[in-house]
Design an enzyme around this catalytic site. Structure first.
Site, short mmCIF file in Angstrom:
data_model
loop_
_atom_site.label_atom_id
_atom_site.label_comp_id
_atom_site.label_asym_id
_atom_site.label_seq_id
_atom_site.Cartn_x
_atom_site.Cartn_y
_atom_site.Cartn_z
N LYS A 36 -1.17 -1.00 -4.40
CA LYS A 36 -2.35 -0.23 -4.00
C LYS A 36 -1.94 1.20 -3.75
O LYS A 36 -1.04 1.47 -2.96
CB LYS A 36 -2.95 -0.86 -2.74
CG LYS A 36 -4.05 -0.03 -2.08
CD LYS A 36 -4.70 -0.80 -0.94
CE LYS A 36 -4.77 0.05 0.32
NZ LYS A 36 -5.42 -0.66 1.43
N LYS A 46 -9.83 -6.57 8.42
CA LYS A 46 -8.74 -6.28 9.35
C LYS A 46 -9.19 -6.75 10.72
O LYS A 46 -10.07 -6.12 11.32
CB LYS A 46 -8.48 -4.78 9.39
CG LYS A 46 -7.99 -4.17 8.09
CD LYS A 46 -7.93 -2.66 8.18
CE LYS A 46 -7.33 -2.07 6.92
NZ LYS A 46 -7.50 -0.61 6.86
N GLY A 106 -4.11 -4.04 6.40
CA GLY A 106 -3.12 -3.75 7.43
C GLY A 106 -3.30 -2.35 7.97
O GLY A 106 -3.99 -1.52 7.36
N LYS A 133 -2.87 4.97 -2.49
CA LYS A 133 -3.79 5.82 -1.75
C LYS A 133 -4.14 6.99 -2.66
O LYS A 133 -3.25 7.53 -3.36
CB LYS A 133 -3.12 6.33 -0.48
CG LYS A 133 -2.89 5.24 0.55
CD LYS A 133 -4.20 4.80 1.18
CE LYS A 133 -3.98 3.81 2.29
NZ LYS A 133 -5.25 3.36 2.89
N SER A 159 0.86 -1.18 0.00
CA SER A 159 0.00 0.00 0.00
C SER A 159 0.90 1.23 0.00
O SER A 159 1.70 1.41 0.90
CB SER A 159 -0.89 -0.05 1.25
OG SER A 159 -1.59 1.15 1.41
N ASP A 171 -7.20 3.08 -3.01
CA ASP A 171 -7.91 3.15 -1.72
C ASP A 171 -8.08 4.62 -1.36
O ASP A 171 -7.10 5.35 -1.24
CB ASP A 171 -7.10 2.42 -0.64
CG ASP A 171 -7.83 2.38 0.71
OD1 ASP A 171 -8.98 2.86 0.80
OD2 ASP A 171 -7.23 1.85 1.68
N ASP A 178 -13.80 -1.54 3.13
CA ASP A 178 -12.92 -1.68 4.29
C ASP A 178 -13.70 -1.12 5.50
O ASP A 178 -14.45 -1.86 6.16
CB ASP A 178 -11.61 -0.92 4.00
CG ASP A 178 -10.63 -0.87 5.17
OD1 ASP A 178 -10.92 -1.44 6.23
OD2 ASP A 178 -9.55 -0.25 5.03
N GLU A 182 -11.16 0.69 -3.43
CA GLU A 182 -11.46 0.44 -2.02
C GLU A 182 -12.05 1.67 -1.35
O GLU A 182 -11.47 2.75 -1.41
CB GLU A 182 -10.16 0.01 -1.32
CG GLU A 182 -10.33 -0.31 0.15
CD GLU A 182 -9.02 -0.78 0.80
OE1 GLU A 182 -8.02 -1.00 0.08
OE2 GLU A 182 -8.99 -0.92 2.03
O1 OSB Z 1 -7.10 1.82 4.69
O2 OSB Z 1 -5.88 0.14 4.35
C1 OSB Z 1 -6.05 1.22 4.92
C2 OSB Z 1 -2.92 2.10 6.96
C3 OSB Z 1 -3.48 2.80 8.00
C4 OSB Z 1 -4.83 3.02 8.00
C5 OSB Z 1 -5.63 2.53 6.96
C6 OSB Z 1 -5.09 1.80 5.93
C7 OSB Z 1 -3.69 1.60 5.92
C8 OSB Z 1 -2.98 0.91 4.86
C9 OSB Z 1 -1.66 0.29 5.22
O3 OSB Z 1 -3.34 0.89 3.70
C10 OSB Z 1 -1.55 -1.13 4.81
C11 OSB Z 1 -0.42 -1.85 5.51
O4 OSB Z 1 -0.41 -1.95 6.76
O5 OSB Z 1 0.44 -2.37 4.81
MG MG Z 2 -8.36 0.69 3.34
#
Ligand code: OSB
Ligand code: MG
Length: 388
Positions: free
Chosen positions: A171, A275, A303, A173, A145, A198, A251, A224
């Site tokens: 992925k 998660k 994560g 952001k 990510s 995402d 999510d 996402e």
């Molecule tokens: O939305 O997936 C998410 C990290 C902090 C809060 C929200 C998210 C995330 C990540 C990190 O996308 C994913 C990772 O831990 O590798």
């Molecule tokens: Mg997410």
């Protein structure tokens, strides 16, 4: 849902709640904020034989991703949740969950205790947590990510680095203003990579057509959580407009089995990001896995920038058969210079991570690192009068 497998009750001696501070290798920016360091609660529970189970709380320092924070979780744990543990008849993850259900909300705080009890149960039974959960010890497909960057060029450079490190799907952001141009540059530089985005709830229903357009133009495999958590209908509308190769994934919206049932009925998702630290723990995650699998909706494990402790839990869950999409479980060096656990998680062939075969989650924090990173610590005696 098949009845939860009854685990042998645990008799606890003490719990230790630590507050840690770990610098990230690079800032992680999302539509809701920037994290430079991870401040986290780490819980250990010890039984009367001296076996110790571990879990971390995924709540961030501030209530930005969800309503919980380190502060609210600390209060819930110390005042309400850990006091549920001393029990003359012993405790199991399921019994804890039933007792903790009396309190509304706070799934991240609840998950911390529930997951530590799962790890301890597996260790007491001398079995890997993945086995206890119904998975099998197998390499788990993973991706990475990538946080928001200052420019499209900087984003391309980041992606280049992760591709060189061996990550398959990427992925990105996104957030309003840091989207179309960024996606265009990445797609141009990497015409063939599996690309996900995402948004962490950052878009509005007026963006629906643009999102649908990007899905085609940039061949996005997955979108996402573009809309706010409680907007299942908007997600359902977008899902209807996406080409079949682009799947809508939820999510934050999926807070538990009830919400998933509604989202499935509305066809508001075609993939589920689970998660465990966000949905109240591994028990609730197993229910979501069962429900989604029955509806033929594939899962992957998300994560929250966990240390090796939280990641080991997530990895155990991701060994279950429904987790067929690559998870957000990257190698230790993607997050931390020095993870809490040794050996660190490293990326395996074919963009995979391997769960440790050892009992429980299969990893322990390194004492000296724990000592160095701990900012505060509370020990709670949990013995029931007369035992031990
Ligand atoms: O939305 O997936 C998410 C990290 C902090 C809060 C929200 C998210 C995330 C990540 C990190 O996308 C994913 C990772 O831990 O590798
Ligand atoms: Mg997410």
């Amino acid at each position: 849902m098949p009845p939860p497998r009854e685990l042998p009750p645990l008799y606890l001696r003490r719990a230790v709640l630590r507050e840690l501070d770990l610098p990230l290798v690079r800032p992680f920016a999302t539509s809701f904020g920037v994290e430079r360091r991870r401040q986290l609660l780490l819980l250990s529970v010890e039984d009367v034989e001296g076996t110790v189970g571990w879990a971390e709380c995924v709540a961030g320092r501030d209530p930005l991703y969800s309503s919980e924070s380190v502060g609210t979780a600390r209060e819930m744990l110390l005042r309400y949740l850990l006091p549920l543990l001393p029990s003359p008849a012993g405790i199991t993850p399921h019994r804890f969950r039933v007792a903790a259900d009396a309190y509304r909300g706070h799934p991240m705080a609840k998950a911390t205790v529930e997951m530590a009890l799962w790890d301890l149960s597996a260790r007491a039974l001398r079995t890997p947590l993945s086995r206890l959960l119904g998975g099998r010890v197998r390499p788990v497909p993973v991706g990475v990510s990538v946080g928001l960057q200052a420019s499209p060029q900087a984003l391309v450079a980041q992606v280049e680095g992760y591709r060189a490190a061996g990550y398959g799907r990427i992925k990105l952001k996104v957030s309003p203003g840091k989207d179309e141009r960024y996606l265009a540059e990445v797609r141009k530089a990497f015409p063939d990579i599996p690309l996900w985005i995402d948004a962490n709830q950052a878009y509005d229903r007026k963006d629906l057509s643009r999102l649908a357009r990007w899905a085609r133009r940039f061949r996005l495999e997955l979108i996402e959580q573009p809309f706010p958590e409680d907007r299942l209908l908007w997600h359902a509308r977008l899902a209807r407009r996406l080409p079949s190769a682009s799947r809508l994934c939820l999510d934050e919206s999926v807070t538990g089995p009830g919400r998933l049932e509604e989202a499935l009925a509305l066809r508001a998702l075609r993939v589920l990001n689970v998660k465990p630290g966000r949905v109240g723990g591994l028990g609730p995650s197993l229910e979501l896995h069962y429900q989604a699998s029955r509806a033929k909706v594939p899962l992957w494990c998300g994560g929250m920038l966990e240390t090796g402790i939280g990641r080991a839990h997530n990895l155990s869950l991701a060994t279950l058969p429904g987790f067929t999409f690559p998870s957000d479980l990257s190698a230790s060096d993607r997050y931390y210079e020095e993870d809490l656990v040794e050996p660190p998680f490293v990326l395996g062939p074919g963009s995979t991570l391997r769960p440790r075969p050892g009992p429980g989650i299969g990893v322990d924090p390194v004492e000296s690192r724990l000592a160095r990173r701990t900012r505060a610590q509370r020990t709670l005696p949990l013995r029931v009068g007369g035992r031990d």
